[in-house]
Design a protein around this motif. Structure first.
Motif, mmCIF file in Angstrom:
data_model
loop_
_atom_site.group_PDB
_atom_site.id
_atom_site.type_symbol
_atom_site.label_atom_id
_atom_site.label_comp_id
_atom_site.label_asym_id
_atom_site.label_seq_id
_atom_site.Cartn_x
_atom_site.Cartn_y
_atom_site.Cartn_z
ATOM 1 N N ASP A 1 0.835 -1.209 0.000
ATOM 2 C CA ASP A 1 0.000 0.000 0.000
ATOM 3 C C ASP A 1 0.865 1.252 0.000
ATOM 4 O O ASP A 1 0.580 2.222 -0.714
ATOM 5 N N VAL A 2 1.917 1.216 0.823
ATOM 6 C CA VAL A 2 2.818 2.375 0.880
ATOM 7 C C VAL A 2 3.485 2.593 -0.476
ATOM 8 O O VAL A 2 3.587 3.725 -0.960
ATOM 9 N N MET A 3 3.899 1.489 -1.107
ATOM 10 C CA MET A 3 4.551 1.617 -2.413
ATOM 11 C C MET A 3 3.569 2.147 -3.461
ATOM 12 O O MET A 3 3.923 2.981 -4.302
ATOM 13 N N GLN A 4 2.357 1.679 -3.386
ATOM 14 C CA GLN A 4 1.315 2.156 -4.301
ATOM 15 C C GLN A 4 1.099 3.661 -4.113
ATOM 16 O O GLN A 4 0.988 4.412 -5.083
ATOM 17 N N HIS A 5 1.091 4.072 -2.852
ATOM 18 C CA HIS A 5 0.916 5.478 -2.510
ATOM 19 C C HIS A 5 2.062 6.312 -3.098
ATOM 20 O O HIS A 5 1.844 7.394 -3.653
ATOM 21 N N LEU A 6 3.275 5.787 -2.988
ATOM 22 C CA LEU A 6 4.445 6.481 -3.543
ATOM 23 C C LEU A 6 4.316 6.629 -5.058
ATOM 24 O O LEU A 6 4.662 7.664 -5.626
ATOM 25 N N LYS A 7 3.844 5.582 -5.663
ATOM 26 C CA LYS A 7 3.670 5.580 -7.117
ATOM 27 C C LYS A 7 2.701 6.696 -7.533
ATOM 28 O O LYS A 7 2.973 7.462 -8.468
ATOM 29 N N VAL A 8 1.605 6.802 -6.787
ATOM 30 C CA VAL A 8 0.613 7.834 -7.085
ATOM 31 C C VAL A 8 1.238 9.223 -6.953
ATOM 32 O O VAL A 8 0.937 10.135 -7.722
ATOM 33 N N GLN A 9 2.136 9.352 -5.994
ATOM 34 C CA GLN A 9 2.770 10.662 -5.792
ATOM 35 C C GLN A 9 3.855 10.944 -6.824
ATOM 36 O O GLN A 9 4.500 11.986 -6.773
#
Lengths: 250, 227
Positions: A185-193
């Motif tokens: 989830d954290v990595m996905q969040h980073l990707k979005v950013q």
């Protein structure tokens, strides 16, 4: 067009690395565009971790060239400590500093490398811990955190230096299955950013959902690459097919 | 005088005990000061050597290893005698206090170097990699990440070794350092009575028993706090 639009965030050229007689990397050419999430898959011993560890020269390549946003990482006269600050690295075994709290894990490089004051570093650390959902664990030691929490602190530690690229070396392999999701989830969040990420991992489902591009490596070479739907859905190389079939059985 | 009275008179002669207590207390002071100085010097110098060794500069590491091995192999009394009785022949005269401090300090440093070194090498390579990948230099990674963890591992064995070495301040008696044992033997020969030696034993127990208990406590504490 500005220069940065066409300069890759990370550019590997003809990278070679041997361990004794074993040739781990037999000439890797690869680039990661800014904001891109590139997934590297392949059997163990394929050289994917070695390739990743060469990017910030934890492993010293024998030959070839590495450029970070156009700036040389390899070669003489490179300030390695400076260039490493621009590449965050996340390890399979977390490698948090066990004698320091979560917050101090994050502030160490900010204070000693960036020279921030204690309060500036603290603010940055709390922001970074907040972004991985662990602001409330700032005062805890790593031994008091779960594996998933430790890995998220490790991600915060790398993020706090505001890197241009994040390198993930099998970030979920040491985690219990139920803790993998939090890290992804954290990595996905980073990707979005818009974070640029190069990920070595066995999380095929995540690769399929989140990756912009998947690279399949085998025996020190890049065998095949492309968008996930292509590499997973319609691989062209026999070795890729064999690997995917083997993974699917597990 | 029966056997029992003779025993008491020899080892627990009250007038003798009272008379020589001040001398023993003086000796205790000397022993304490020496011990503290030896521990400070030995731990600091040993730690510095272990850190220097971790840079992997071949000739320097070789010198450190030779020093540590030689000083761990030699009986401290031999070194004390050589330095105290030998150096004056070469025109170098050191006080007995200084000789004892230097020799025992160097012996403790040799052991401390090995203990710290064992700690440094036992730190997982991932710790170095995490530190270096965040831009810390070798020295910064060593000082802020590796040494704090190594020191923690080193504390229990270091405490035991420090006790073993500081007890050897009694060897100073041979070269005339006015420590506990020296005061006691002097008192014994003046009084013709062994009671001052009993007093010396009590003084050593009073000084070192708390340290031994501390060492035991540290050992158990660090056994389960190990990360």
């Amino acid at each position: 067009m500005t220069d940065t639009a066409c300069v890759p965030a990370l550019d590997l050229r003809a990278l070679r690395k041997s361990f004794g007689a074993f040739e781990a990397l037999k000439g890797i050419d690869m680039h990661v565009a800014p904001g891109e999430l590139v997934f590297v898959i392949g059997p163990s011993g394929s050289g994917k971790s070695t390739m990743l560890r060469c990017c910030n020269r934890l492993e010293e390549p024998d030959s070839g060239e590495i450029l970070l946003e156009g700036d040389p990482v390899t070669g003489r006269g490179v300030n390695l400590n400076r260039v490493r600050q621009r590449m965050g690295m996340v390890f399979q075994s977390f490698n948090l500093y066990p004698h320091l709290t979560a917050r101090w894990n994050v502030t160490l490089a900010l204070r000693k490398v960036r020279g921030l004051s204690r309060s500036q570093a603290n603010d940055r650390a709390m922001d970074a811990l907040d972004s991985v959902g662990l602001a409330d664990k700032a005062g805890n030691y790593p031994s008091e955190l779960s594996g998933g929490q430790q890995q998220r602190v490790a991600i915060a530690r790398a993020l706090a230096l505001d890197p241009s690229v994040m390198l993930f070396d099998e970030p979920t392999s040491a985690l219990d299955p139920e803790l993998v999701g939090d890290v992804l989830d954290v990595m996905q969040h980073l990707k979005v950013q818009g974070m640029t990420m190069l990920v070595v991992s066995h999380e095929m489902r995540f690769a399929r959902e989140a990756a912009d591009r998947v690279i399949f490596m085998d025996e020190g070479r890049i065998v095949e690459q492309g968008p996930p739907e292509q590499v997973f859905g319609a691989p062209t190389q026999d070795r890729t097919k064999a690997f995917l079939a083997r993974v699917a059985r597990e | 005088m029966n056997q029992w009275d003779r025993f008491l008179d020899t080892f627990f002669n009250v007038p003798v005990l009272v008379q020589y207590t001040p001398a023993i207390l003086q000796g205790m002071w000397v022993t304490v000061v020496l011990s503290v100085l030896i521990v400070i010097f030995g731990v600091a110098f040993g730690g510095a050597l272990a850190m220097a060794r971790s840079y992997g500069i071949r000739p320097l590491s070789a010198l450190i290893v030779i020093y540590a091995d030689v000083f761990r192999a030699l009986p401290p009394l031999v070194v004390i005698m050589i330095v105290f009785f030998g150096l004056p022949n070469a025109g170098i005269v050191l006080s007995s206090f200084l000789v004892l401090f230097l020799v025992l300090g160097l012996v403790l440093a040799a052991f401390a170097e090995e203990i710290f070194w064992a700690g440094i090498t036992s730190i997982d390579r991932g710790q170095w990699e995490a530190a270096r990948s965040s831009g810390l230099g070798f020295s910064q990674a060593l000082v802020w990440v590796v040494v704090p963890q190594a020191a923690r591992l080193a504390i229990p064995p270091l405490t035991n070794r420090a006790i073993a070495i500081t007890k050897m301040t009694a060897l100073g008696t041979v070269i005339g350092v006015p420590d506990i044992l020296n005061q006691a033997t002097t008192a014994q020969s003046f009084s013709g009575n062994a009671s001052p030696l009993v007093l010396a034993a009590l003084a050593y127990v009073a000084l070192f028993l708390p340290l031994v208990i501390l060492a035991r406590w540290l050992e158990s504490r660090f056994a389960w706090r190990k990360v």
